[in-house]
Design an enzyme around this catalytic site. Structure first.
Site, PDB file in Angstrom:
ATOM      1  CB  ILE A 125      37.431  54.172 -29.731  1.00  0.00           C
ATOM      2  CG1 ILE A 125      38.768  54.707 -29.233  1.00  0.00           C
ATOM      3  CG2 ILE A 125      36.426  54.110 -28.600  1.00  0.00           C
ATOM      4  CD1 ILE A 125      38.700  56.159 -28.809  1.00  0.00           C
ATOM      5  CD  GLU A 126      43.126  54.379 -32.495  1.00  0.00           C
ATOM      6  OE1 GLU A 126      43.043  54.036 -33.687  1.00  0.00           O
ATOM      7  OE2 GLU A 126      43.494  55.513 -32.149  1.00  0.00           O
TER       8      GLU A 126
END
Length: 522
Positions: A125-126
């Site tokens: 998700i980063e």
């Protein structure tokens, strides 16, 4: 007498009945104990089977190591993100495929620290496991460190190397940071939220809820929109990885073994040559080794290169044999054409341009400038074309002059050598704030240059020399979208310092495009 005998007989019969009852209970108890033991044996066998499989597949290690309470998935935002990801299976597959290079290393480190395995999925998700990912807030690398936090956790950043994109170093820094946040907040959801928006952001939200008598768990806090969705995104990814079939996904097993070896290198080596030593595609090699923005390793910066396990021995042999190109300075003259230089050094124009920033006018060098050219190494011995006397290896590891490159500023050059802008202007009275490409700057002899690791050697700062007070100050012209906090981070100074240097600023700290602020005093 008879009555007494009957009484004794009755008592004896009661005792016998009681004994039978006790014996029956003992037998039943033994049976129950035996049944439990059989179940325990089966459970233990299943556990051993799962553990054995986990030792073969990284994905199983991850699934078996999830620790964040499943109740956290009751947050309605989790279902929203599950649906979003499930509707994009091709994107998930690409992201999972990119992760295969890195996951074993991350899982090993997470496991060693006894952290939840959800952390191993955080890069999804980063950065979606893109090694060169760069956000609008200048967060970089797989773990998305902003420059100041990266430096705080030991990630060196300069014009040649960016530790935020050095995968092993950044992984270690990210896990250190997350461990610290968990100690601060005592809850992994809060620690993850703080990783996204900062410790102060989460602490203020908790304090506000305490004052209002409200719960202080992650779901109850008033946080920025991105942070409110941050943990639900991770939990959605967790659910997809745990039950891929449920979402129509197929995730191939990932061998529980290292993907790469770390090989120390201390040489002037460009990334194309390094890829050739490993017999690898350039792009694939650079994905693993994204920490070199100029695609060049400097000899004064020992580093570890990541090479796939099956290529490591070959790379090491070729490196030791010295069959690769080194890059050394060449004093190019005004009017020379890059194509002619490339031809003389037997290198393509594209490759020469990739490692140099030419200041051209009508296809020719507008000014004399020092550039990097390849030097053929054979058996560790450098060889140059006989008709190129200008190409020489630097004899002084601490040069007394700096050749200005495109985009450099006086402030940036000073920071690079651990000097102040005032020291440079004192040693070079003829220069002004507008440096020119190819211009030579004398480095003060009384303060020997010592290359310092900085992340912003090319900032838009100027040093006015028209006023005595400004001679020791560095000013910055505010651009659209700038905030005082962002400017402070950019120049690695405290917000309070900027406010003290600029007493004319409003109390609210707001700045406008075109406004000039002092960002450094020396």
């Amino acid at each position: 007498m008879i009555q007494k005998t009957l009484t004794q007989l009755s008592l004896a019969m009661l005792v016998a009945c009681f004994s039978l009852t006790v014996n029956a209970e003992d037998v039943y108890s033994s049976t129950q104990s035996l049944q439990w033991s059989e179940s325990a044996v089966e459970a233990e066998a299943d556990s051993k089977t799962i553990n054995a499989l986990s030792q073969e597949d990284v994905w199983l290690r991850i699934r078996n190591g999830f620790k964040i309470d499943d109740a956290a998935s009751n947050n309605p935002l989790v279902a929203v993100h599950e649906s979003w990801y499930a509707a994009r299976p091709e994107s998930i597959h690409r992201m999972v495929d990119r992760s295969r290079r890195y996951l074993y290393h991350i899982v090993q480190e997470v496991d060693r620290r006894a952290m939840p395995m959800e952390i191993a999925l955080l890069p999804m998700i980063e950065s979606a496991f893109k090694s060169t990912a760069l956000s609008s807030s200048s967060a970089s690398g797989i773990w998305q460190f902003i420059p100041s936090t990266g430096r705080h956790y030991g990630l060196r950043q300069d014009a040649w190397y960016d530790g935020r994109r050095d995968f092993p170093a950044a992984t270690n820094a990210a896990l250190d940071y997350l461990s610290k946040l968990y100690l601060d907040f005592g809850d992994w959801q809060l620690a993850l939220a703080a990783y996204n928006c900062g410790e102060g952001c989460v602490a203020r939200a908790i304090e506000k809820n305490v004052q209002l008598g409200l719960p202080t768990d992650y779901a109850s806090l008033t946080l920025p929109a991105e942070t409110r969705n941050y943990v639900p995104k991770l939990l959605a990814i967790k659910n997809l990885i745990r039950n891929p079939d449920q979402y129509g996904l197929v995730i191939d097993s990932l061998p529980n073994q290292p993907y790469f070896n770390q090989i120390p290198v201390h040489a002037n080596l460009d990334m194309h040559s390094a890829a050739r030593l490993a017999d690898m595609n350039n792009d694939e090699f650079m994905v693993l080794n994204a920490a070199f923005p100029r695609k060049l390793i400097r000899s004064d910066t020992p580093v570890n290169l990541l090479v796939p396990v099956d290529k490591a021995d070959q790379f090491q042999r070729n490196l030791e044999a010295g069959n690769w190109d080194s890059w050394q300075p060449y004093a190019a003259k005004k009017g020379e054409r890059p194509a002619d230089i490339a031809k003389r050094f037997d290198v393509s124009v594209d490759r020469l341009t990739e490692l140099n920033q030419f200041n051209l006018k009508r296809g020719k060098l507008a000014n004399a400038q020092t550039i990097l050219v390849p030097v053929r190494l054979r058996g560790g011995v450098a060889t140059l074309a006989a008709d190129i006397p200008q190409a020489v290896a630097p004899t002084n590891p601490n040069p007394q002059r700096h050749i200005v490159q495109r985009g450099e500023t006086l402030f940036g050059v000073a920071r690079r050598y651990g000097l102040s802008a005032a020291q440079l202007t004192a040693a070079n009275p003829e220069i002004d704030a507008n440096l020119k490409v190819g211009q030579q700057i004398l480095l003060p002899a009384e303060n020997p240059p010592n290359l310092r690791d900085v992340s912003f050697s090319r900032q838009d700062a100027v040093v006015p020399r028209t006023q005595k007070s400004a001679a020791r100050s560095t000013r910055y012209t505010v651009k659209r979208g700038d905030t005082l906090h962002a400017i402070a981070q950019r120049f690695d100074v405290k917000l309070s310092e900027i406010k003290s240097w600029n007493p004319e600023l409003n109390d609210d700290g707001k700045v406008q495009a075109g406004q000039t602020v002092i960002v450094n005093k020396s």
